[in-house]
Design an enzyme around this catalytic site. Structure first.
Site, short mmCIF file in Angstrom:
data_model
loop_
_atom_site.label_atom_id
_atom_site.label_comp_id
_atom_site.label_asym_id
_atom_site.label_seq_id
_atom_site.Cartn_x
_atom_site.Cartn_y
_atom_site.Cartn_z
N LYS A 43 0.84 -1.20 0.00
CA LYS A 43 0.00 0.00 0.00
C LYS A 43 0.88 1.25 0.00
O LYS A 43 2.01 1.20 0.46
CB LYS A 43 -0.86 0.03 1.27
CG LYS A 43 -2.02 -0.93 1.28
CD LYS A 43 -2.83 -0.78 2.56
CE LYS A 43 -3.98 -1.77 2.60
NZ LYS A 43 -5.00 -1.53 1.56
N ARG A 96 -10.50 -11.37 1.61
CA ARG A 96 -11.37 -12.41 1.03
C ARG A 96 -10.73 -13.79 1.12
O ARG A 96 -11.41 -14.80 1.19
CB ARG A 96 -11.75 -12.02 -0.40
CG ARG A 96 -10.59 -11.88 -1.34
CD ARG A 96 -10.93 -11.08 -2.59
NE ARG A 96 -10.96 -9.63 -2.33
CZ ARG A 96 -11.28 -8.72 -3.24
NH1 ARG A 96 -11.59 -9.08 -4.46
NH2 ARG A 96 -11.29 -7.44 -2.93
N1 BES Z 1 -8.20 -3.69 4.18
C1 BES Z 1 -8.35 -3.25 2.85
C2 BES Z 1 -9.64 -2.47 2.61
C3 BES Z 1 -9.73 -1.14 3.31
C4 BES Z 1 -9.27 0.01 2.68
C5 BES Z 1 -10.28 -1.02 4.55
C6 BES Z 1 -9.36 1.21 3.31
C7 BES Z 1 -10.39 0.20 5.20
C8 BES Z 1 -9.91 1.32 4.58
C9 BES Z 1 -8.36 -4.45 1.88
O1 BES Z 1 -7.61 -5.54 2.28
C10 BES Z 1 -7.82 -3.99 0.58
O2 BES Z 1 -6.66 -3.62 0.54
N2 BES Z 1 -8.65 -4.00 -0.45
C11 BES Z 1 -8.27 -3.56 -1.75
C12 BES Z 1 -8.73 -4.59 -2.74
C13 BES Z 1 -8.23 -4.37 -4.13
C14 BES Z 1 -6.75 -4.64 -4.19
C15 BES Z 1 -8.96 -5.28 -5.07
C16 BES Z 1 -8.96 -2.22 -2.01
O3 BES Z 1 -10.12 -2.06 -1.65
O4 BES Z 1 -8.31 -1.34 -2.54
ZN ZN Z 2 -5.56 -5.38 1.68
#
Ligand code: BES
Ligand code: ZN
Ligand code: ZN
Length: 478
Positions: free
Chosen positions: A260, A334
């Protein structure tokens, strides 16, 4: 901790609180001269008795507070009042004179206000060595009403829920170095004393059982994963579970090799809020002695980049036997949930399941902090959750899943891939989970990525970790 008392009369308070003008003007507590001052102050302040409107009148030896109830005059209005009053009562002793004339009984009114005070007065300051806010807390509030014993026992009944919201907020706010999967599992184990049956699966167990997706998330971290299973048997005659809850417990989500961006990454210590809410709710069911059988499973892992981390493009075999191409290691929630959902359905007799997860930025972008995203394979179940959301004040918004979204996660080389592309991120994530739901099982998924944390304080939810979901799940199980 705030102290509450319920009495017919009160004497020593430094603050007197009245809901709306009528009550204060009829009270025998105040001299006619004082009442005149109060009335004048209300006129001067142009008091309209709107929900949560507060007029505070300072006197030489006593402070008098009059609060507005608003038009709805319901449970939420009185909780809001309680939450708003907290900031006026720091370090003081107060008496609240109930009205009981708004379609709510005096007892209900007192319990709702006390609930609002507790929820609104929450703070997380265990890591402060100075400037602790304890002395700024409400010292004691006495509710003055005709049936104090009844009120006392009614409050006792809701206290486990309030304290479990505190627990969920505490866990959620905990930094990732203080809440690794191992430490989280320890905190869960401690709940055994409430009467919950607890089982913790270790790394060795998870390997033996073939939690392939969950282990692929964990393999980049020095911190071992755990899976916790909690059972509450409130109806021993029945051999099945009435409902099951699954929680995402990613104690820190760096994104893994699909790292990230740095800004805001610290928020990802809260990527275990789904698990925190499931665990805390299970505790509340036990303490309340609910008459249903409930099972909870949480997958606890840390998602880190390292030489042992899984790579974009890796293919893994899930616990269900289906294969998954991991095209983005940041879509890890997931993977964790899929194996936990499958485990619940294959090991336990349960045909109604809800999972909670901070799953996608897409749902957060769509709904913000106002609603959790709700996805389900059964509309009537979704309806039930929608109305429980309204009643609890923790609201959800129904979002779609269908064949078209499902098709977006087909993989060229495996049974599925873990991302669906740029569009409809919340729905494709839900479709991924749906592939781990067996035929005949009614399932709903709550994406709580937006509601797990508030940027600004609200009356009964200070900014920070919200513990969103504990009250909703209690309504549902009820
Ligand atoms: N934990 C994150 C989702 C999230 C983002 C929660 C911001 C709270 C605040 C999750 O694991 C994630 O990184 N999701 C990605 C998925 C994508 C790579 C398909 C997302 O939502 O960007
Ligand atoms: Zn994630
Ligand atoms: Zn995540």
């Amino acid at each position: 901790m705030m102290q509450f008392d319920f009495k017919k009369e009160s004497t020593k308070e430094s603050v007197l609180i009245f809901a709306t003008r009528d009550k204060v003007l009829k009270t025998k507590k105040l001299s006619p001269a004082k009442l005149k001052v109060v009335n004048q102050s209300l006129l001067q302040a142009d008091f309209k008795a709107k929900e949560g409107e507060i007029v505070s009148i300072l006197g030489a030896e006593q402070q008098i507070i009059v609060v507005g109830v608003g038009a709805k005059k319901d449970k939420n209005a009185f909780e809001t009042i309680g939450g708003k009053l907290v900031s006026y009562l720091k370090g003081k002793e107060a008496s609240y004179y109930t009205m009981g004339t708004f379609g709510l009984t005096e007892v209900e009114e007192a319990v709702f206000v006390a609930t609002g005070m507790m929820l609104g007065g929450y703070q997380f300051d265990k890591y402060k060595t100075k400037d602790k806010k304890e002395d700024q807390q409400v010292k004691k509030v006495t509710f003055v009403l005709n049936e104090p014993t009844k009120a006392k026992s009614a409050f006792k009944k809701v206290l486990p829920i309030i304290e479990s919201v505190y627990m969920a907020r505490d866990l959620s706010a905990e930094p990732a170095n203080h809440l690794t999967p191992v430490l989280f599992a320890k905190r869960i184990q401690e709940l055994q004393e409430t009467g919950l049956e607890i089982e913790i699966l270790s790394l060795k167990d998870l390997k033996a059982k073939k939690f392939g997706m969950l282990l692929s998330v964990a393999q980049g971290s020095q911190n071992e994963p755990k899976v916790a299973i909690m059972k509450w048997i409130g109806n021993p005659k029945k051999k099945t579970f009435d409902i099951g809850f699954v929680g995402k417990g990613v104690t820190f989500d760096s994104g893994g090799i699909s790292l990230k961006p740095g800004a805001g990454m610290g928020d990802m210590k809260q990527d275990m809020t789904g698990a925190a809410v499931v665990v805390s709710s299970m505790r509340s069911f036990a303490l309340r002695g609910v008459k249903s059988n409930v099972i909870g499973i949480v997958g606890l892992v840390e998602n880190m980049p390292s030489g042992t981390a899984s790579r974009p493009g890796d293919v893994v075999t899930s616990l269900s036997g289906q294969t998954v191409e991991i095209l983005n290691t940041d879509a890890e929630g997931r993977l964790v949930l899929g194996d936990c959902l499958w485990y619940m359905q294959s090991q336990y007799k349960v045909t109604k399941i809800i999972d909670l997860a901070t799953l996608t930025g897409a749902v957060m972008a769509a709904l913000g902090e106002e609603y959790a995203g709700l996805f389900s394979n059964e509309d009537s179940f979704a309806e039930t959750i929608l109305s429980a959301g309204k009643e609890s004040g923790e609201e959800v918004w129904h979002l779609p899943i269908n064949k078209a979204y499902d098709k977006m996660i087909d993989s060229d080389i495996a049974d599925m891939k873990n991302i669906g592309g740029r569009l409809a991120g919340g729905s494709t994530a839900a479709c991924f989970l749906a592939r781990f739901i067996k035929k005949g099982v009614v399932w709903a998924h709550l994406d709580i990525a937006g509601v797990d944390k508030y940027e600004k304080s609200r009356p009964i939810t200070p900014k920070g970790a919200t513990g969103w979901g504990v009250r909703l799940l209690n309504y549902l199980v009820e």
